[in-house]
Design a protein around this motif. Structure first.
Motif, short mmCIF file in Angstrom:
data_model
loop_
_atom_site.label_atom_id
_atom_site.label_comp_id
_atom_site.label_asym_id
_atom_site.label_seq_id
_atom_site.Cartn_x
_atom_site.Cartn_y
_atom_site.Cartn_z
N GLY A 186 0.03 -4.46 14.75
CA GLY A 186 -1.24 -4.84 15.35
C GLY A 186 -1.53 -4.16 16.67
O GLY A 186 -2.65 -4.22 17.17
N THR A 187 -0.53 -3.49 17.26
CA THR A 187 -0.74 -2.74 18.49
C THR A 187 -1.64 -1.55 18.22
O THR A 187 -1.49 -0.87 17.21
N VAL A 188 -2.57 -1.28 19.11
CA VAL A 188 -3.45 -0.13 18.94
C VAL A 188 -2.73 1.13 19.42
O VAL A 188 -2.35 1.21 20.59
N PRO A 189 -2.53 2.11 18.53
CA PRO A 189 -1.86 3.34 18.95
C PRO A 189 -2.78 4.21 19.80
O PRO A 189 -4.00 4.02 19.80
N THR A 190 -2.18 5.16 20.49
CA THR A 190 -2.93 6.18 21.22
C THR A 190 -2.47 7.54 20.72
O THR A 190 -1.54 7.63 19.91
N ALA A 191 -3.06 8.59 21.22
CA ALA A 191 -2.66 9.94 20.81
C ALA A 191 -1.22 10.25 21.20
O ALA A 191 -0.60 11.16 20.64
N SER A 192 -0.65 9.48 22.12
CA SER A 192 0.73 9.75 22.56
C SER A 192 1.70 8.60 22.31
O SER A 192 2.89 8.73 22.57
N VAL A 193 1.21 7.45 21.80
CA VAL A 193 2.08 6.29 21.58
C VAL A 193 1.89 5.76 20.16
O VAL A 193 0.77 5.52 19.73
N GLY A 194 2.99 5.60 19.46
CA GLY A 194 2.99 5.10 18.09
C GLY A 194 3.91 5.96 17.24
O GLY A 194 4.40 7.00 17.69
N HIS A 195 4.15 5.51 16.03
CA HIS A 195 4.96 6.30 15.11
C HIS A 195 4.17 7.53 14.69
O HIS A 195 3.02 7.42 14.28
N GLU A 196 4.78 8.68 14.80
CA GLU A 196 4.11 9.93 14.45
C GLU A 196 4.27 10.18 12.96
O GLU A 196 5.38 10.13 12.43
N VAL A 197 3.15 10.41 12.28
CA VAL A 197 3.17 10.77 10.86
C VAL A 197 2.43 12.09 10.70
O VAL A 197 1.41 12.32 11.36
N HIS A 198 2.94 12.93 9.83
CA HIS A 198 2.46 14.30 9.69
C HIS A 198 1.79 14.53 8.34
O HIS A 198 2.01 13.78 7.39
N ASP A 199 1.03 15.61 8.27
CA ASP A 199 0.42 16.05 7.01
C ASP A 199 1.49 16.06 5.92
O ASP A 199 2.55 16.66 6.09
N GLY A 200 1.23 15.37 4.82
CA GLY A 200 2.17 15.32 3.70
C GLY A 200 3.08 14.10 3.71
O GLY A 200 3.74 13.83 2.71
N ALA A 242 0.84 -1.20 0.00
CA ALA A 242 0.00 0.00 0.00
C ALA A 242 0.87 1.25 0.00
O ALA A 242 1.97 1.26 0.56
N LEU A 243 0.36 2.27 -0.64
CA LEU A 243 0.95 3.60 -0.62
C LEU A 243 -0.10 4.49 0.03
O LEU A 243 -1.22 4.62 -0.49
N ILE A 244 0.24 5.06 1.19
CA ILE A 244 -0.73 5.84 1.97
C ILE A 244 -0.19 7.26 2.16
O ILE A 244 0.95 7.43 2.61
N THR A 245 -1.01 8.25 1.84
CA THR A 245 -0.63 9.64 2.11
C THR A 245 -1.44 10.16 3.29
O THR A 245 -2.59 9.76 3.49
N VAL A 246 -0.82 11.03 4.07
CA VAL A 246 -1.42 11.60 5.27
C VAL A 246 -1.81 13.04 4.96
O VAL A 246 -0.99 13.82 4.46
N GLU A 247 -3.07 13.40 5.27
CA GLU A 247 -3.55 14.76 4.98
C GLU A 247 -4.17 15.40 6.21
O GLU A 247 -4.80 14.73 7.03
N ASP A 248 -3.99 16.69 6.33
CA ASP A 248 -4.69 17.58 7.25
C ASP A 248 -4.15 17.70 8.66
O ASP A 248 -4.35 18.71 9.30
N ALA A 249 -3.50 16.67 9.21
CA ALA A 249 -3.05 16.75 10.60
C ALA A 249 -2.08 15.62 10.89
O ALA A 249 -1.69 14.88 10.00
N THR A 250 -1.72 15.46 12.16
CA THR A 250 -0.75 14.45 12.59
C THR A 250 -1.48 13.27 13.22
O THR A 250 -2.45 13.44 13.94
N SER A 251 -0.98 12.08 12.92
CA SER A 251 -1.55 10.88 13.53
C SER A 251 -0.42 10.01 14.07
O SER A 251 0.76 10.26 13.85
N ARG A 252 -0.82 8.97 14.79
CA ARG A 252 0.10 7.95 15.30
C ARG A 252 -0.31 6.62 14.67
O ARG A 252 -1.50 6.34 14.54
N VAL A 253 0.69 5.82 14.29
CA VAL A 253 0.40 4.54 13.65
C VAL A 253 1.27 3.43 14.22
O VAL A 253 2.35 3.69 14.77
#
Length: 92
Positions: A45-59, A30-41
């Protein structure tokens, strides 16, 4: 070089989302682009939280390289703005 055959757009909010198995089917990348804000991934299979996970940013671009990663991918927004993930699925 992958041949992309499926696509989806996902809104990421306060509950972790997964990629849609019915959409990616037998695809193994898969090729996934991130838009509009920051997320954690996570891709294990681990469920991320707002403070735990790899941080990915808009763009940012996320590349998943196996069916296992597609199945185990999880994302959640980091802040108060929903994130849009645009995913193209294919086979290598």
């Amino acid at each position: 070089m992958p041949v992309y055959t499926a696509y989806e757009s996902l809104t990421v909010s306060t509950t972790a989302v997964v990629l849609t198995a019915a959409t990616y089917g037998s695809c193994n990348c898969a090729l996934i682009t991130v838009e509009d804000a920051t997320s954690r991934v996570h891709v294990d299979g681990t469920v991320p939280t707002a403070s735990v996970g790899h941080e990915v940013h808009d763009g940012d671009i996320i590349e998943l390289e196996s069916a296992d990663e597609l199945q185990k991918f999880r994302a959640i927004r980091r802040d108060s703005v929903n994130v849009i993930l645009r995913a193209s699925y294919g086979r290598r």
